[in-house]
Write an enzyme that holds these catalytic residues in place. Structure first.
Site, PDB file in Angstrom:
ATOM      1  N   CYS A 134       0.853  -1.189   0.000  1.00 44.65           N
ATOM      2  CA  CYS A 134       0.000   0.000   0.000  1.00 44.65           C
ATOM      3  C   CYS A 134       0.886   1.235   0.000  1.00 44.65           C
ATOM      4  CB  CYS A 134      -0.945   0.031   1.198  1.00 44.65           C
ATOM      5  SG  CYS A 134      -2.074   1.442   1.135  1.00 44.65           S
ATOM      6  N   CYS A 357     -14.988  19.145   1.492  1.00 48.86           N
ATOM      7  CA  CYS A 357     -14.487  17.891   0.920  1.00 48.86           C
ATOM      8  C   CYS A 357     -15.332  17.461  -0.270  1.00 48.86           C
ATOM      9  CB  CYS A 357     -14.457  16.789   1.981  1.00 48.86           C
ATOM     10  SG  CYS A 357     -16.067  16.438   2.722  1.00 48.86           S
TER      11      CYS A 357
END
Length: 400
Positions: A134, A357
């Site tokens: 990741c 956001c």
């Protein structure tokens, strides 16, 4: 090769778009479609660093270079404003968080046949991508995935899906396991051993009735602008430290001259603590645990901060209440702040710092503020969720 086969932009969901309107997954501007339907890579096509690319949901843009990522973040905001017929403001430089910087993630675990999987969901699917690498998580979070597999696999039944929420706090990693209730002495002893061996800050579970903490050798905290704040299990944090700093600096610049400030949807106090020094601040937040943490931290630090437990969707600050403040900070969830913005549009407030956001709800609310006499002057675009289509921003609204 004709010009219509060239990728000219990236659409809001991450597909490349040709000059004649065709959408092409995993294409970058400057790529071209060949006659057989494949891609000829152009100068803005990057080699995706993660072997899970194209499978793992939420990180659709690993094939874009840094310049194109920044363009995408700004274009998302531009398109949302244009859709609301808003004149474009000044855009400050785009901030993109670096790899390995996400400090707060949620992963899922479940059995797939004889394989126990732990990772993110595939895009538009419930399938779990079993993470072997990741490039977005901070190393402290990723390094915990293999110990979590070993701990959970013997204890999770084949029909149970469990979500594990991880956050990096001052004392280490905060772990919240949802949809699972530990039973029996052996399991409880194993939880203690797991937490100890991995130096966890806290280990909690939630089977649907709220978090229960089993391990927390000292109170878990996060530091916000030098203030230590008690951190509820998987409480809200800006996704990266650098993204938090970029947004905080923008907010500080917007409200710089105001002496009395309101911070609405304040959370744990990310922006309240960034601006409270040298001024008085009112903070409103509906999430009780976050509000109490902020209030206690402010009191301990001797700051002039008054906090109110208040649902701003059901009970927004009225125009009369807002008129007391020289500046207002807004940081609502993705849905925006329609009810609160309607009151703000009528208020005699000099400056609004709107942190968002979601460019679409931001643009909708911006239109309301502009119709009420405010002007959208500047925008700070922020891409905290690197390689994803998720975009954040801070907008400056002075009253005209």
């Amino acid at each position: 090769m004709n010009d219509s086969s060239e990728i000219i932009r990236i659409a809001s969901r991450g597909d490349g778009v040709t000059a004649d309107g065709r959408h092409v997954p995993f294409a970058a501007p400057g790529d071209c479609l060949n006659p057989g339907g494949g891609l000829i890579h152009g100068p803005h096509h990057a080699d995706p660093p993660c072997p899970h690319f194209q499978l793992c949901g939420g990180f659709q843009l690993q094939h874009l270079d840094e310049e194109t990522l920044k363009t995408f973040v700004q274009d998302r905001i531009v398109h949302a404003l244009v859709a609301q017929d808003i004149d474009l403001p000044e855009f400050m430089p785009v901030h993109i968080s670096p790899p390995h910087s996400r400090r707060r993630v949620a992963v899922r675990s479940a059995w797939a046949g004889k394989q126990f999987q732990l990772g993110f969901s595939s895009e538009k699917s419930h399938r779990i991508v079993d993470l072997k690498q990741c490039d977005i998580m901070v190393p402290d979070l990723f390094s915990l995935l293999q110990p979590l597999r070993a701990f959970l696999a013997p204890r999770i039944g084949p029909k149970r899906n469990v979500e594990i929420k991880l956050a990096l706090v001052d004392q280490g990693v905060d772990v919240l396991i949802e949809n699972w209730a530990p039973e029996g002495l052996e399991t409880h002893e194993a939880m203690t051993a797991f937490a100890t061996a991995n130096h966890l800050a806290r280990l909690s579970t939630d089977d649907g009735y709220g978090p229960t903490t089993y391990w927390e050798p000292e109170p878990a905290t996060v530091t916000l602008d030098g203030i230590s704040v008690a951190y509820p299990p998987y409480g809200f944090l800006q996704a990266t430290r650098d993204g938090e700093q970029a947004l905080s600096l923008a907010v500080q610049e917007i409200v710089s001259e105001a002496r009395l400030v309101a911070d609405l949807f304040s959370g744990l106090g990310t922006f309240a603590f960034a601006v409270v020094q040298g001024r008085k601040l009112f903070a409103a937040e509906a999430e009780r645990a976050a509000l109490l943490s902020m209030k206690a931290a402010a009191s301990k630090a001797g700051l002039s901060l008054f906090a109110e437990h208040r649902d701003l969707f059901r009970r927004p600050l009225t125009t009369a209440e807002l008129n007391r403040f020289g500046a207002v900070i807004l940081d609502p969830p993705r849905a925006g702040a329609r009810e609160q913005v309607a009151e703000l549009a009528k208020a005699d407030v000099s400056k609004i710092a709107y942190v968002s956001c979601n460019p679409s709800s931001f643009a909708r609310d911006a239109k309301t503020l502009i119709s009420g006499g405010f002007r959208l002057q500047r925008i700070w675009p922020v891409g905290q969720f690197r390689w994803s289509t998720h975009v954040e921003l801070a907008g400056e609204f002075p009253r005209q």
